[in-house]
Design a protein around this motif. Structure first.
Motif, PDB file in Angstrom:
ATOM      1  N   LEU A 187      18.559  29.302 -21.536  1.00 56.35           N
ATOM      2  CA  LEU A 187      19.683  27.966 -22.597  1.00 56.35           C
ATOM      3  C   LEU A 187      20.580  27.415 -22.187  1.00 56.35           C
ATOM      4  O   LEU A 187      20.484  26.119 -22.495  1.00 56.35           O
ATOM      5  CB  LEU A 187      19.231  27.876 -24.009  1.00 56.35           C
ATOM      6  CG  LEU A 187      17.641  28.708 -24.669  1.00 56.35           C
ATOM      7  CD1 LEU A 187      18.257  29.354 -26.308  1.00 56.35           C
ATOM      8  CD2 LEU A 187      17.162  27.921 -25.320  1.00 56.35           C
ATOM      9  N   ASN A 188      21.222  28.183 -21.479  1.00 58.74           N
ATOM     10  CA  ASN A 188      22.719  27.364 -21.580  1.00 58.74           C
ATOM     11  C   ASN A 188      22.418  26.689 -19.995  1.00 58.74           C
ATOM     12  O   ASN A 188      22.686  25.746 -19.815  1.00 58.74           O
ATOM     13  CB  ASN A 188      23.646  28.784 -20.698  1.00 58.74           C
ATOM     14  CG  ASN A 188      24.816  29.045 -21.983  1.00 58.74           C
ATOM     15  OD1 ASN A 188      24.458  28.277 -23.296  1.00 58.74           O
ATOM     16  ND2 ASN A 188      24.525  30.167 -21.835  1.00 58.74           N
TER      17      ASN A 188
ATOM     18  N   GLY B 272      16.110  30.897 -32.817  1.00 56.55           N
ATOM     19  CA  GLY B 272      15.759  29.861 -33.007  1.00 56.55           C
ATOM     20  C   GLY B 272      17.030  28.955 -33.119  1.00 56.55           C
ATOM     21  O   GLY B 272      17.080  27.755 -33.161  1.00 56.55           O
ATOM     22  N   LYS B 273      18.288  29.315 -33.244  1.00 50.73           N
ATOM     23  CA  LYS B 273      19.621  28.856 -33.446  1.00 50.73           C
ATOM     24  C   LYS B 273      19.853  28.052 -32.308  1.00 50.73           C
ATOM     25  O   LYS B 273      20.421  26.487 -32.598  1.00 50.73           O
ATOM     26  CB  LYS B 273      20.725  29.256 -34.414  1.00 50.73           C
ATOM     27  CG  LYS B 273      20.547  29.859 -35.920  1.00 50.73           C
ATOM     28  CD  LYS B 273      21.135  30.482 -36.628  1.00 50.73           C
ATOM     29  CE  LYS B 273      21.051  30.582 -37.840  1.00 50.73           C
ATOM     30  NZ  LYS B 273      21.696  31.729 -38.371  1.00 50.73           N
ATOM     31  N   LYS B 274      19.769  29.055 -31.292  1.00 53.19           N
ATOM     32  CA  LYS B 274      20.324  28.434 -30.085  1.00 53.19           C
ATOM     33  C   LYS B 274      19.380  27.660 -29.614  1.00 53.19           C
ATOM     34  O   LYS B 274      19.849  26.375 -28.481  1.00 53.19           O
ATOM     35  CB  LYS B 274      20.218  29.877 -28.839  1.00 53.19           C
ATOM     36  CG  LYS B 274      21.333  30.751 -29.502  1.00 53.19           C
ATOM     37  CD  LYS B 274      21.851  31.803 -28.686  1.00 53.19           C
ATOM     38  CE  LYS B 274      22.798  32.535 -28.555  1.00 53.19           C
ATOM     39  NZ  LYS B 274      22.980  33.068 -29.738  1.00 53.19           N
ATOM     40  N   ILE B 275      17.676  27.144 -29.472  1.00 55.19           N
ATOM     41  CA  ILE B 275      17.127  26.680 -28.975  1.00 55.19           C
ATOM     42  C   ILE B 275      17.960  25.435 -30.498  1.00 55.19           C
ATOM     43  O   ILE B 275      17.310  24.166 -29.273  1.00 55.19           O
ATOM     44  CB  ILE B 275      15.437  27.063 -29.750  1.00 55.19           C
ATOM     45  CG1 ILE B 275      15.438  28.544 -28.787  1.00 55.19           C
ATOM     46  CG2 ILE B 275      15.016  25.923 -29.705  1.00 55.19           C
ATOM     47  CD1 ILE B 275      13.656  28.779 -29.662  1.00 55.19           C
ATOM     48  N   ALA B 276      18.387  25.534 -31.508  1.00 57.45           N
ATOM     49  CA  ALA B 276      17.839  24.122 -32.139  1.00 57.45           C
ATOM     50  C   ALA B 276      19.212  23.718 -31.336  1.00 57.45           C
ATOM     51  O   ALA B 276      19.214  22.070 -31.163  1.00 57.45           O
ATOM     52  CB  ALA B 276      18.447  24.834 -34.118  1.00 57.45           C
ATOM     53  N   GLU B 277      20.320  24.027 -30.984  1.00 60.06           N
ATOM     54  CA  GLU B 277      22.043  23.145 -30.440  1.00 60.06           C
ATOM     55  C   GLU B 277      21.132  22.812 -29.359  1.00 60.06           C
ATOM     56  O   GLU B 277      21.954  22.291 -29.013  1.00 60.06           O
ATOM     57  CB  GLU B 277      22.350  24.717 -29.943  1.00 60.06           C
ATOM     58  CG  GLU B 277      23.274  25.392 -31.842  1.00 60.06           C
ATOM     59  CD  GLU B 277      23.076  26.735 -31.255  1.00 60.06           C
ATOM     60  OE1 GLU B 277      24.200  26.540 -30.010  1.00 60.06           O
ATOM     61  OE2 GLU B 277      24.179  27.533 -32.222  1.00 60.06           O
TER      62      GLU B 277
END
Length: 629
Positions: free
Chosen positions: A529-530, A561-566
């Motif tokens: 994701l980074n 899921g939280k990291k995807i949202a970011e």
């Protein structure tokens, strides 16, 4: 009528396809196969059992002669049609198809012969009526039948495998001058192995386990490549249960070890994170007993915690977390070094207390650039036995940096050491790109030298993402310890090619695809994701979440899921784990209208043309284990 046993055995082979596939995916373990198969195919098993029982009752109480033949034919056609239809549907969703390996061919052949024998015994000892009844019963409990045949042939296979593995152990021991390296971890094993092989091949003759082979049999296969001129043998070591790394260490007898990172991956079989850590450190304990050294990725939180209690043959490596340099007076670093002696090598990107680290990091969609720093003391931590076998000499140093000469470092007193590092992107309070970052002193580090010179080399690579920089740094720490020069390490890094399905960038029409589908774990997903965040354009994620997380399944996927949202603006979520990911995205306030749920990747693909548009950057993140649908 003599053909009846043959027909029965042949029919069993037809309806056993799914079971045999699961058997292969579960490493031919009959108990594990039966458990996983029943979990996924209980409806199929119940249907065939009821159909078989119905046919048996009719045969006993009513059908004779012509009608018996009609019942049998109808049963065979119905059961075969049902199973074949299920197979066709399942093939669309399964990750890895049945491979016609030599062992699977032997399995099918033995199962056929076993069933032919069973049906023949029933045929010669029973009347036709009761032969039919017993046949229907066997058809109805076919999974138990094949489990029995699997256990029988498995016993012979295990005897043969043990002999083969024992020969591999003898073969590896027959070349004592070859330095053996073991690599384990929850992620990054194959990548670090390939990178280390490329780096050490600049100076030595190197053999490494092929592909992603990381089992005793895989190691045994690759051991056949070792020869008199082999100087280094690298073995990737995987595990799903406590003790499996120990088993691989008994085969390889590693002189050096690398632990790439530890996550909750495979908690389903390990039962706890503590068991995972203990199992990965089986490599460390083996290396320690051999008087060798071990390289650790110090970016990994579980490793930072675990090495506090470990002794003195450790090399730590890592990178800046999210591009931010960890302070050199970090408590974990001080604790890790406290009381340690000369065999520890720390690597990472924080500089202070670290023997090999990456700094001056810049990254784009085209590749990465950074500077690798090496503490020459690393080689002093390598045993004399390894040094003699590889004829390691100090040689000429590359450009060095003396940390006592770095000005403007706050509180630079007699204790500890300070660093001035570089970073290729803007940071708070630093001004322009590439401006130096001054870190506070490393206080309370025993025996810390005020003057500490590092060799350094500028590195440019086509690999993208922080995870790949970590992998390069870990491999570089080991390669440098083994006598490879910084220049050779830099050359090898520049020649590295992206590995398929591991943060691989693919241009497809107007879309940019980041393929990171090889396995997955929370740490790897966060790194991917980074990487996605570096790209411009509408960012999307296609993911199915994590499996084999045990009791941590919901929490791990929720955090994902939280990291995807970011990071992302659109998400396509697939399979059973989707609901947990969605819960995390909801908690982060993500717009649910931009989340699309599908039962399988095949179903999701039908809508890709509608969901995505030119200019989108799509991260395909993680995949289910081979035995998941």
């Amino acid at each position: 009528m003599i053909l009846l046993p043959f027909i029965g055995a042949l029919f069993m082979s037809v309806i056993s396809y799914n079971y045999m596939h699961y058997l292969q995916l579960n490493n031919y373990s009959a108990p594990g196969t039966l458990k996983n198969f029943a979990k996924k195919h209980w409806a199929e098993m119940i249907f065939l059992f009821i159909l078989s029982a119905f046919a048996a009752v009719i045969r006993v109480f009513w059908a004779e002669g012509f009608y018996a033949a009609v019942i049998f034919t109808g049963y065979v056609l119905s059961a075969a049609a049902f199973v074949l239809t299920r197979n066709k549907i399942r093939k669309k969703n399964i990750k890895k198809p049945l491979a016609p390996t030599a062992r699977m061919r032997r399995q099918f052949a033995f199962a056929f012969c076993f069933n032919l024998f069973v049906f023949y015994i029933i045929y010669i000892t029973c009347a036709i009526k009761f032969y039919a009844v017993f046949s229907y019963v066997i058809f109805g409990i076919y999974t138990a039948d094949f489990s029995i045949s699997s256990v029988i042939i498995g016993a012979f296979e295990n005897i043969n495998n043990k002999r083969y593995i024992k020969n591999a152990e003898k073969r590896l021991s027959a070349y004592p001058n070859a330095v053996k390296i073991g690599i384990t971890g929850s992620y990054g094993k194959t990548s670090v192995k390939n990178i280390l092989k490329a780096m050490t091949e600049k100076k030595y003759v190197v053999i490494a386990t092929e592909k992603n082979y990381n089992t005793p049999l895989g190691t045994a296969i690759s051991s056949e490549l070792i020869g008199e001129n082999t100087q280094i043998f690298i073995a990737e070591m995987g595990a799903r249960r406590v003790g499996e790394i120990d088993e691989l260490c008994r085969i390889v007898k590693p002189d050096c070890g690398i632990i790439t990172g530890i996550t909750s991956q495979h908690t389903e079989t390990f039962k706890s994170l503590e068991n995972i850590i203990s199992t990965k450190f089986e490599l460390y304990r083996s290396v320690e007993s051999a008087g060798g050294f071990c390289v650790f990725n110090y970016d990994d939180a579980n490793i930072r915690e675990a090495v506090r209690e470990k002794a003195d043959n450790i090399i730590l490596s890592g990178t800046c977390k999210d591009g931010v340099l960890i302070s050199a007076d970090d408590a974990n670093i001080r604790e890790a070094k406290r009381g340690k002696t000369d065999n520890i090598i720390l690597s990472g990107t924080d500089g202070g207390g670290i023997h090999c680290y990456a700094a001056d990091i810049s990254a784009s969609a085209e590749g990465s650039g950074f500077t690798l720093f090496f503490d020459p003391k690393i080689r002093g931590k390598v045993s004399q036995s390894i040094r003699n076998r590889l004829k390691i000499k100090e040689g000429e140093k590359s450009e060095s940096i003396n940390f006592s000469e770095c000005g403007d470092i706050p509180n630079a007193g007699e204790k500890g050491e300070s660093t001035s590092l570089f970073r290729g992107s803007d940071m708070p309070n630093t001004g322009k790109k590439g401006e130096s970052i001054n870190l506070s002193e490393c206080k309370d580090i025993p025996n810390a030298d005020k003057k500490r010179e590092f060799e350094k080399i500028a590195v440019s690579t086509r690999l993208i993402g922080r995870a790949n920089i970590i992998n390069i740094t870990v491999a570089a720490a080991a390669a440098y310890a083994l006598g490879v020069s910084p220049k050779e390490i830099g050359e090898a890094a520049a020649e590295l090619k992206p590995v398929p399905h591991r943060t691989e960038v693919i241009k497809s029409g107007g879309l940019t695809i980041i393929d990171d589908t090889y396995n997955s774990n929370p740490a790897g997903a966060a790194a991917a994701l980074n990487t996605l965040a570096m790209f411009s354009g509408r960012r999307a994620v296609v993911a199915c979440g994590f499996a084999e997380q045990g009791k941590n399944l919901a929490a791990a996927n929720g955090e994902f899921g939280k990291k995807i949202a970011e990071t992302a603006e659109l998400a396509v979520l697939i399979g059973a784990g989707a609901r947990y990911i969605l819960n995390g995205m909801r908690a982060a306030g993500f717009d649910e209208k931009k989340v699309f749920l599908y039962p399988s990747l095949a179903e999701a693909k039908k809508d890709f043309s509608r969901l995505f548009k030119n200019g989108d950057v799509i991260l395909f993140e993680n995949d289910m284990p081979d035995d998941k649908e």
